[in-house]
Enzyme design. Structure first.
Site, PDB file in Angstrom:
ATOM      1  N   ARG A  61       0.822  -1.210   0.000  1.00 42.80           N
ATOM      2  CA  ARG A  61       0.000   0.000   0.000  1.00 42.80           C
ATOM      3  C   ARG A  61       0.857   1.263   0.000  1.00 42.80           C
ATOM      4  O   ARG A  61       0.602   2.202  -0.748  1.00 42.80           O
ATOM      5  CB  ARG A  61      -0.929   0.000   1.224  1.00 42.80           C
ATOM      6  CG  ARG A  61      -1.921  -1.160   1.290  1.00 42.80           C
ATOM      7  CD  ARG A  61      -2.769  -1.040   2.550  1.00 42.80           C
ATOM      8  NE  ARG A  61      -3.644  -2.195   2.730  1.00 42.80           N
ATOM      9  CZ  ARG A  61      -3.314  -3.271   3.443  1.00 42.80           C
ATOM     10  NH1 ARG A  61      -2.131  -3.323   4.039  1.00 42.80           N
ATOM     11  NH2 ARG A  61      -4.158  -4.275   3.567  1.00 42.80           N
ATOM     12  N   ILE A  62       1.856   1.297   0.873  1.00 47.47           N
ATOM     13  CA  ILE A  62       2.671   2.511   0.994  1.00 47.47           C
ATOM     14  C   ILE A  62       3.547   2.703  -0.233  1.00 47.47           C
ATOM     15  O   ILE A  62       3.615   3.799  -0.802  1.00 47.47           O
ATOM     16  CB  ILE A  62       3.515   2.465   2.278  1.00 47.47           C
ATOM     17  CG1 ILE A  62       2.602   2.453   3.510  1.00 47.47           C
ATOM     18  CG2 ILE A  62       4.462   3.655   2.330  1.00 47.47           C
ATOM     19  CD1 ILE A  62       3.334   2.237   4.820  1.00 47.47           C
ATOM     20  N   ALA A  90      10.458   2.836   6.806  1.00 42.51           N
ATOM     21  CA  ALA A  90       9.876   1.537   7.157  1.00 42.51           C
ATOM     22  C   ALA A  90      10.312   1.133   8.565  1.00 42.51           C
ATOM     23  O   ALA A  90       9.692   1.539   9.556  1.00 42.51           O
ATOM     24  CB  ALA A  90      10.270   0.493   6.118  1.00 42.51           C
ATOM     25  N   ARG A  91      11.377   0.355   8.671  1.00 35.12           N
ATOM     26  CA  ARG A  91      11.917  -0.060   9.962  1.00 35.12           C
ATOM     27  C   ARG A  91      13.427   0.138   9.951  1.00 35.12           C
ATOM     28  O   ARG A  91      14.108  -0.215   8.982  1.00 35.12           O
ATOM     29  CB  ARG A  91      11.575  -1.530  10.264  1.00 35.12           C
ATOM     30  CG  ARG A  91      10.113  -1.775  10.628  1.00 35.12           C
ATOM     31  CD  ARG A  91       9.783  -1.132  11.969  1.00 35.12           C
ATOM     32  NE  ARG A  91       8.407  -1.407  12.413  1.00 35.12           N
ATOM     33  CZ  ARG A  91       7.370  -0.628  12.178  1.00 35.12           C
ATOM     34  NH1 ARG A  91       7.539   0.482  11.449  1.00 35.12           N
ATOM     35  NH2 ARG A  91       6.170  -0.931  12.655  1.00 35.12           N
ATOM     36  N   GLU A 120      15.425   3.042  19.048  1.00 38.01           N
ATOM     37  CA  GLU A 120      14.662   4.283  19.150  1.00 38.01           C
ATOM     38  C   GLU A 120      14.167   4.482  20.583  1.00 38.01           C
ATOM     39  O   GLU A 120      13.535   3.583  21.135  1.00 38.01           O
ATOM     40  CB  GLU A 120      13.481   4.247  18.189  1.00 38.01           C
ATOM     41  CG  GLU A 120      13.897   4.161  16.715  1.00 38.01           C
ATOM     42  CD  GLU A 120      12.699   4.070  15.777  1.00 38.01           C
ATOM     43  OE1 GLU A 120      11.539   4.010  16.278  1.00 38.01           O
ATOM     44  OE2 GLU A 120      12.903   4.047  14.557  1.00 38.01           O
ATOM     45  N   HIS A 147      10.634   8.792  13.630  1.00 34.41           N
ATOM     46  CA  HIS A 147       9.645   7.740  13.389  1.00 34.41           C
ATOM     47  C   HIS A 147       8.216   8.297  13.475  1.00 34.41           C
ATOM     48  O   HIS A 147       7.370   7.776  14.193  1.00 34.41           O
ATOM     49  CB  HIS A 147       9.825   6.586  14.383  1.00 34.41           C
ATOM     50  CG  HIS A 147       9.242   5.293  13.881  1.00 34.41           C
ATOM     51  ND1 HIS A 147       9.702   4.060  14.263  1.00 34.41           N
ATOM     52  CD2 HIS A 147       8.221   5.039  13.002  1.00 34.41           C
ATOM     53  CE1 HIS A 147       8.999   3.102  13.676  1.00 34.41           C
ATOM     54  NE2 HIS A 147       8.095   3.685  12.897  1.00 34.41           N
ATOM     55  N   ALA A 158       3.961   8.557   9.670  1.00 35.06           N
ATOM     56  CA  ALA A 158       2.508   8.370   9.593  1.00 35.06           C
ATOM     57  C   ALA A 158       1.756   9.350  10.469  1.00 35.06           C
ATOM     58  O   ALA A 158       0.527   9.294  10.546  1.00 35.06           O
ATOM     59  CB  ALA A 158       2.146   6.940   9.997  1.00 35.06           C
TER      60      ALA A 158
END
Length: 332
Positions: A165-166, A249-250, A279, A298, A301
């Site tokens: 999706r992203i 992402a990660r 983090e 982070h 979103a």
């Protein structure tokens, strides 16, 4: 665990399994009538977490780890609802053992993360942070200094690793900027849909080929045991010296020691990173000292619009479970 019959006489209690903050206030503003929303304190101990999980019917997860001990006392819990799409902080074996549905929330996230990924591409490629510091800190006016090493999006080729999706939302926006897109998908994934313009969006068979061919690499794949640290020295050394790496992402997808070394050696021109392996990172993290890195905490979103969309979608999923229906986007 509560039974479906209780829904006729009671309303659910939802626990925002994070601090009682501005995001919790957004959730409260969209809370269905008669429902209850609880949240953790700013610095909760385990006793508080266990106490509040015990009386929750649904859990909204952000980044606080959900452990086997928490699930052991979750007698009423009927839904674990992730506010995003990653669930690497959840003890999945314990979730399966309890038989509690775990669902993700893709709503709101793709648009916000896609915007942020492009923001990082432009911030790193056009030296936004360094230009701002030159003007406001160093008293310089570097009108001409950066032009020969500034990277724009029009006419650039962008490599997208992960085309869910992203990744697809990123591609749609890049096409509007005039970029070409090269896509890498894990083996076994279906071919690209025919709606994508074939002269502008193409697949690449290997990561080695993609990293070597593009002007910007942007990561949009989940973190798995198999791909942890896959962006390593081998791939970074294949990048063009004027290329940019973007990661929303990660953090653990990237071997950070290798990235620091590659940036220092100018194997690539810069990086825009919204996620790191640890983090928050330590204060002496070597990435902090590099002038060709743009960092954000982070929060790709994290737009207000995205959280309103998420609140509505997550409450709808709680309603479905409360009425005996299957939750949407269930992953466990």
């Amino acid at each position: 665990m509560s039974t479906a019959n209780e829904s006729a006489t009671a309303n659910p209690t939802v626990l925002h399994f994070s601090a009682d903050n501005d995001i919790a206030d957004i959730y409260r503003a969209h809370l269905p009538p008669g429902w209850s929303l609880d949240a953790l304190s700013a610095a909760p101990d385990e006793a508080e977490k266990l106490r509040k999980v015990r009386r929750a019917d649904a859990l909204f997860l952000t980044e606080t780890p959900l452990t086997r001990d928490h699930l052991a006392v979750a007698e009423r819990l009927r839904l674990i609802q992730r506010q995003g799409v990653g669930y690497d902080t959840v003890d999945l074996d314990a979730v399966r053992a309890r038989g509690i549905p775990l669902a993700i929330c893709p709503h709101g996230t793709p648009t916000a993360v896609a915007e942020h990924a492009i923001l990082l591409m432009l911030a790193a490629g056009r030296h936004i942070v360094r230009l701002h510091e030159d003007i406001t800190v160093h008293g310089r006016w570097p009108k001409w200094d950066y032009r020969s090493r500034t990277l724009g999006l029009d006419g650039a080729t962008i490599g997208i690793v992960g085309f869910g999706r992203i990744g697809q939302e990123v591609a749609r926006r890049l096409l509007a900027f005039g970029s070409d897109v090269l896509v890498y998908r894990a083996p076994g994934r279906p071919p690209l849909e025919r709606s994508w313009p074939r002269d502008r969006v193409r697949t690449c068979p290997t990561l080695n080929d993609l990293f070597a061919a593009v002007d910007i690499v942007t990561l949009h794949c989940p973190l798995t045991p198999e791909n942890r640290g896959f962006v390593n020295r081998t791939l970074l050394e294949r990048m063009k010296p004027e290329a940019i790496l973007v990661n929303t992402a990660r953090g653990a997808l990237v071997n950070e020691d290798d990235l620091v070394a590659a940036l220092r050696e100018r194997c690539l021109a810069g990086a825009g990173l919204d996620t790191l392996t640890v983090e928050p990172p330590p204060a002496d993290h070597p990435l902090f000292s590099l002038p060709n890195v743009v960092l954000t905490p982070h929060m790709a979103a994290g737009t207000r619009q995205a959280h309103i969309i998420k609140a509505q979608a997550m409450f709808e999923n709680v309603r479905r479970v409360w009425n005996g229906e299957e939750p949407l986007h269930r992953v466990v």
